[in-house]
Design an enzyme around this catalytic site. Sequence first.
Site, PDB file in Angstrom:
ATOM      1  N   SER A   9       0.848  -1.195   0.000  1.00 27.58           N
ATOM      2  CA  SER A   9       0.000   0.000   0.000  1.00 27.58           C
ATOM      3  C   SER A   9       0.882   1.243   0.000  1.00 27.58           C
ATOM      4  O   SER A   9       1.690   1.442   0.915  1.00 27.58           O
ATOM      5  CB  SER A   9      -0.897   0.017   1.233  1.00 27.58           C
ATOM      6  N   HIS A  34      -0.980  -1.422  -4.271  1.00 26.09           N
ATOM      7  CA  HIS A  34      -2.281  -1.141  -3.658  1.00 26.09           C
ATOM      8  C   HIS A  34      -2.422   0.372  -3.473  1.00 26.09           C
ATOM      9  O   HIS A  34      -1.622   1.007  -2.787  1.00 26.09           O
ATOM     10  CB  HIS A  34      -2.370  -1.864  -2.317  1.00 26.09           C
ATOM     11  N   ASP A  36      -4.785   3.272  -2.068  1.00 25.70           N
ATOM     12  CA  ASP A  36      -5.919   3.569  -1.182  1.00 25.70           C
ATOM     13  C   ASP A  36      -6.490   4.935  -1.511  1.00 25.70           C
ATOM     14  O   ASP A  36      -5.847   5.960  -1.280  1.00 25.70           O
ATOM     15  CB  ASP A  36      -5.458   3.521   0.276  1.00 25.70           C
ATOM     16  N   MET A  38      -9.289   7.627  -0.731  1.00 23.53           N
ATOM     17  CA  MET A  38     -10.212   8.014   0.352  1.00 23.53           C
ATOM     18  C   MET A  38     -10.766   9.405   0.098  1.00 23.53           C
ATOM     19  O   MET A  38     -10.040  10.289  -0.375  1.00 23.53           O
ATOM     20  CB  MET A  38      -9.467   7.993   1.687  1.00 23.53           C
ATOM     21  N   HIS A  67      -8.153   0.510  -4.397  1.00 17.35           N
ATOM     22  CA  HIS A  67      -9.144   0.296  -3.341  1.00 17.35           C
ATOM     23  C   HIS A  67      -9.902   1.602  -3.127  1.00 17.35           C
ATOM     24  O   HIS A  67      -9.380   2.542  -2.522  1.00 17.35           O
ATOM     25  CB  HIS A  67      -8.384  -0.152  -2.071  1.00 17.35           C
ATOM     26  N   MET A  69     -12.384   3.890  -1.416  1.00 14.51           N
ATOM     27  CA  MET A  69     -13.153   4.145  -0.192  1.00 14.51           C
ATOM     28  C   MET A  69     -13.830   5.486  -0.381  1.00 14.51           C
ATOM     29  O   MET A  69     -13.524   6.484   0.302  1.00 14.51           O
ATOM     30  CB  MET A  69     -12.203   4.138   1.019  1.00 14.51           C
ATOM     31  N   MET A 138     -11.261  -6.478   4.944  1.00 15.77           N
ATOM     32  CA  MET A 138     -10.624  -5.455   5.774  1.00 15.77           C
ATOM     33  C   MET A 138     -10.374  -6.040   7.165  1.00 15.77           C
ATOM     34  O   MET A 138     -11.303  -6.493   7.834  1.00 15.77           O
ATOM     35  CB  MET A 138     -11.522  -4.219   5.906  1.00 15.77           C
ATOM     36  N   GLY A 143      -9.492   3.596   6.643  1.00 11.04           N
ATOM     37  CA  GLY A 143      -9.277   5.023   6.864  1.00 11.04           C
ATOM     38  C   GLY A 143      -7.819   5.390   7.086  1.00 11.04           C
ATOM     39  O   GLY A 143      -7.375   6.412   6.605  1.00 11.04           O
ATOM     40  N   PHE A 144      -7.098   4.536   7.803  1.00 15.84           N
ATOM     41  CA  PHE A 144      -5.736   4.916   8.157  1.00 15.84           C
ATOM     42  C   PHE A 144      -4.782   3.726   8.128  1.00 15.84           C
ATOM     43  O   PHE A 144      -5.190   2.600   8.434  1.00 15.84           O
ATOM     44  CB  PHE A 144      -5.704   5.536   9.565  1.00 15.84           C
ATOM     45  N   ASP A 176      -6.380  -6.775   4.114  1.00 19.26           N
ATOM     46  CA  ASP A 176      -5.851  -5.411   4.175  1.00 19.26           C
ATOM     47  C   ASP A 176      -6.004  -4.830   5.576  1.00 19.26           C
ATOM     48  O   ASP A 176      -7.117  -4.673   6.075  1.00 19.26           O
ATOM     49  CB  ASP A 176      -6.638  -4.575   3.147  1.00 19.26           C
ATOM     50  N   GLY A 198       1.251  -1.822   4.244  1.00 17.70           N
ATOM     51  CA  GLY A 198       1.860  -0.505   4.109  1.00 17.70           C
ATOM     52  C   GLY A 198       2.965  -0.335   5.124  1.00 17.70           C
ATOM     53  O   GLY A 198       4.154  -0.365   4.803  1.00 17.70           O
TER      54      GLY A 198
HETATM   55  C1  DX5 Z   1      -6.739   1.209   5.373  1.00 13.44           C
HETATM   56  C2  DX5 Z   1      -6.126   0.881   4.029  1.00 13.44           C
HETATM   57  C3  DX5 Z   1      -4.953  -0.037   4.069  1.00 13.44           C
HETATM   58  C4  DX5 Z   1      -3.875   0.321   5.039  1.00 13.44           C
HETATM   59  C5  DX5 Z   1      -2.753  -0.658   5.077  1.00 13.44           C
HETATM   60  O1  DX5 Z   1      -7.900   1.906   5.167  1.00 13.44           O
HETATM   61  O2  DX5 Z   1      -7.090   0.295   3.180  1.00 13.44           O
HETATM   62  O3  DX5 Z   1      -4.485  -0.337   2.771  1.00 13.44           O
HETATM   63  O4  DX5 Z   1      -3.417   1.597   4.833  1.00 13.44           O
HETATM   64  O5  DX5 Z   1      -1.791  -0.158   5.927  1.00 13.44           O
HETATM   65  P1  DX5 Z   1      -1.134  -0.990   7.136  1.00 13.44           P
HETATM   66  O6  DX5 Z   1      -0.382  -2.106   6.472  1.00 13.44           O
HETATM   67  O7  DX5 Z   1      -0.293   0.009   7.772  1.00 13.44           O
HETATM   68  O8  DX5 Z   1      -2.254  -1.485   7.995  1.00 13.44           O
HETATM   69 ZN    ZN Z   2      -6.587  -0.629   1.183  1.00 12.28          ZN
END
Ligand code: DX5
Ligand code: ZN
Length: 217
Positions: A9, A34, A36, A38, A67, A69, A138, A143-144, A176, A198
């Site tokens: 990610s 990946h 993300d 948002m 992905h 969101m 998930m 979100g983070f 994820d 990530g």
């Molecule tokens: C969360 C994201 C993930 C996340 C993965 O909303 O979809 O992709 O950032 O990060 P780590 O590996 O730090 O959990």
């Molecule tokens: Zn993700």
Amino acid sequence: MKKIQISPSILSADFSQLGNEIKRLEEGGADMIHVDVMDGHFVPNLTIGPPIIKALKKNCSIQFDVHLMISPVEKYIKAFADAGSDIITIHPEATDNLKRAVGTIKSLGKKAGVSLNPKTHISALKDVINDIDLILIMSVNPGFAGQSFMGEVLPKVTELRKIINDKKLKIDIEIDGGINFETAPLAVKAGANILVSGTTIFSGSLKDNIQKLRNCA
Ligand code: DX5
Ligand code: ZN
């Protein structure tokens, strides 16, 4: 058992160096990237959109695992497809008509994924299970980056793997959130075959971490 694939990610990458970070991931053996996305509405965080994906994709050949969101998601599927996404994953809660949204992704020639939040039940997939290429489980609330793995989602992975095998479907199970060297083996044992990560991958050598993650699982 399917080969384990690693989808780093870029949420944990250095955003001032995104192009180089993707090059380093590609050279380090990542199977896909990946991304993300948002919107500050479906989830509290705000990240990147189609113009950045388009610019990044122009300089590399690796698959982009996008992905989304964002809601309502339909409005933007075409823009993300045109930007160069290879896999487009959406959340059931982000659309009024999941089957139609999945159909839109497929009609644009992209792989379609559906993501289940920790609290979202497998039954959310009932209308689309025969149409999708990937299920993204998930293991944190989206979100983070940097959140702790929620082990309570593992039975959902096991159940889905059984359904996929019984129905002889060709669907990848991606997981994820909070994936590290301790949690990756648990996810793979339950039936996941694509690992998103990530924080773990971007802590130290990307190449070593990608390899270590693949081997520990
Ligand atoms: C969360 C994201 C993930 C996340 C993965 O909303 O979809 O992709 O950032 O990060 P780590 O590996 O730090 O959990
Ligand atoms: Zn993700």
